[in-house]
Design an enzyme around this catalytic site. Structure first.
Site, PDB file in Angstrom:
ATOM      1  N   GLY A  31       2.793   6.566  -5.846  1.00 60.59           N
ATOM      2  CA  GLY A  31       1.679   5.919  -4.546  1.00 60.59           C
ATOM      3  C   GLY A  31       2.264   7.341  -3.880  1.00 60.59           C
TER       4      GLY A  31
ATOM      5  N   TYR B 170       0.906  -9.899   5.902  1.00 59.53           N
ATOM      6  CA  TYR B 170       1.159  -8.582   5.722  1.00 59.53           C
ATOM      7  C   TYR B 170       2.667  -8.637   6.043  1.00 59.53           C
ATOM      8  CZ  TYR B 170       2.154  -3.898   4.702  1.00 59.53           C
ATOM      9  OH  TYR B 170       2.824  -2.871   4.502  1.00 59.53           O
TER      10      TYR B 170
END
Length: 341
Positions: free
Chosen positions: A18, A155
């Site tokens: 990432g 989240y």
């Protein structure tokens, strides 16, 4: 297998392909460490790691952090695990993915550390501060989460749960953990969709000559942090024993509204004012149940004092570098046809 400052060690990174993970790989290799990179490539890309694949101290494994048995084999002799792999805010996707992926991956990393006694550096988020009205956010401040039937909070809740899990494992099994709360990291290799942050979408829109979409009224503020500054903090957290058992905010203290960010991107890319713009109401997300954080600014005095780092890249400087990279990728992949000089 604690790391002492100055030693060269073997460090695993989950989510290594990432944006942040690939830059962290670069930094650790430059400092003489060995890197075990782990990513299932669901959001990351092998392209981010290509320049390191032949490095003698770098090894890449295409694997999911939810596969604990395989993960243990990879990380058994590592001195530290930097756990970056995660599923983000479910604006469009199911909240169940966010909750399960983040819990299962973190639990597996901690179960490995329980056996190997390696250090765990856990990537949390500024989102855990939620709707706390007291700014700047300090690490010992209140965490004010919204209602459980608004899925955007899943989240923050998943990361907050994982923070508690890290400290519970540290207490029970006596290995060091460090919690890092990131504030709006951006830079080259960021995801080029909303997953990468608003600057990614703004760059796309300006490049293609389209109207910029602003969520809400655009008056919500953020503190955007250039990736090199974020990585400095992660490296310090890995290397410094003084960081063990602590929570740190990593971020810039420069506060800017989303509308101002859009204007800045537009200006840096050379498009004339006024630029085409469209406001997207929050009620269009998640069946009308979406809440935003209206201000987000970190207190970074603890990171300066213990980690010895400060985010010193200006937003304009960082955005210029980011835009150059982003535009080069658009042109290379022929995703869009340029509409501006």
């Amino acid at each position: 297998m604690n790391i002492e400052q100055g030693e060269k060690k073997k460090i695993a990174i989950t989510g290594a392909a990432g944006f942040i993970g690939s830059h962290l790989s670069d930094a650790l290799l430059e400092r003489g460490h060995s890197v075990v990179a782990i990513d299932n490539l669901s959001m990351g890309t092998r392209r981010n790691l290509e320049h390191n694949l032949a490095h003698p101290r770098f090894t890449f494994f295409e694997e999911d952090v939810r596969n604990k048995e395989y993960l243990y084999d990879i990380c058994a002799d590592c001195n530290a695990i930097v756990h970056l792999a995660a599923f983000k805010i479910p604006r469009y996707d199911p909240a169940l993915d966010t909750l399960q992926i983040n819990h299962d991956g973190t639990r597996n990393v901690l179960d490995i550390a329980k056996v190997t006694r390696c250090k765990v550096v856990f990537a949390s988020t500024s989102d855990v501060y939620g709707k706390n009205p007291q700014l700047p956010f300090s690490e010992d401040g209140n965490l004010v989460i919204g209602p459980s039937n608004v899925k955007r909070w899943s989240y923050a809740v998943s990361k907050l749960h994982d923070e508690h899990l890290c400290f519970a494992y540290q207490e029970m099994y006596d290995f060091p953990v460090v919690i890092l709360r990131f504030f709006g990291s951006y830079g080259p290799r960021h995801n080029m969709t909303w997953w990468g942050g608003p600057q990614s979408v703004f760059i796309n829109k300006v490049y293609s000559g389209e109207e910029i979409e602003i969520h809400g009224n655009g008056m919500q503020t953020r503190s955007f942090t250039y990736v090199a500054d974020t990585v400095k903090g992660i490296v310090a957290a890995v290397e410094k024993p003084e960081a063990n058992g602590e929570i740190f905010n990593l971020g810039s203290t420069h506060e800017i509204t989303i509308l101002e960010l859009a204007r800045l991107v537009n200006r840096l890319m050379g498009r004339e004012e006024p630029f085409p713009m469209k406001y997207i109401p929050y009620k269009s997300f998640s069946g009308g149940k979406y809440e935003d954080v209206m201000r987000r600014v970190p207190d970074v005095s603890k990171a300066q004092r213990i980690l010895g780092i400060v985010a010193d890249t200006t937003l304009e400087e960082g955005l210029r570098t980011t835009i150059d990279w982003h535009v080069s990728m658009l042109e290379k992949e022929n995703q869009l046809v340029p509409a501006i000089a």
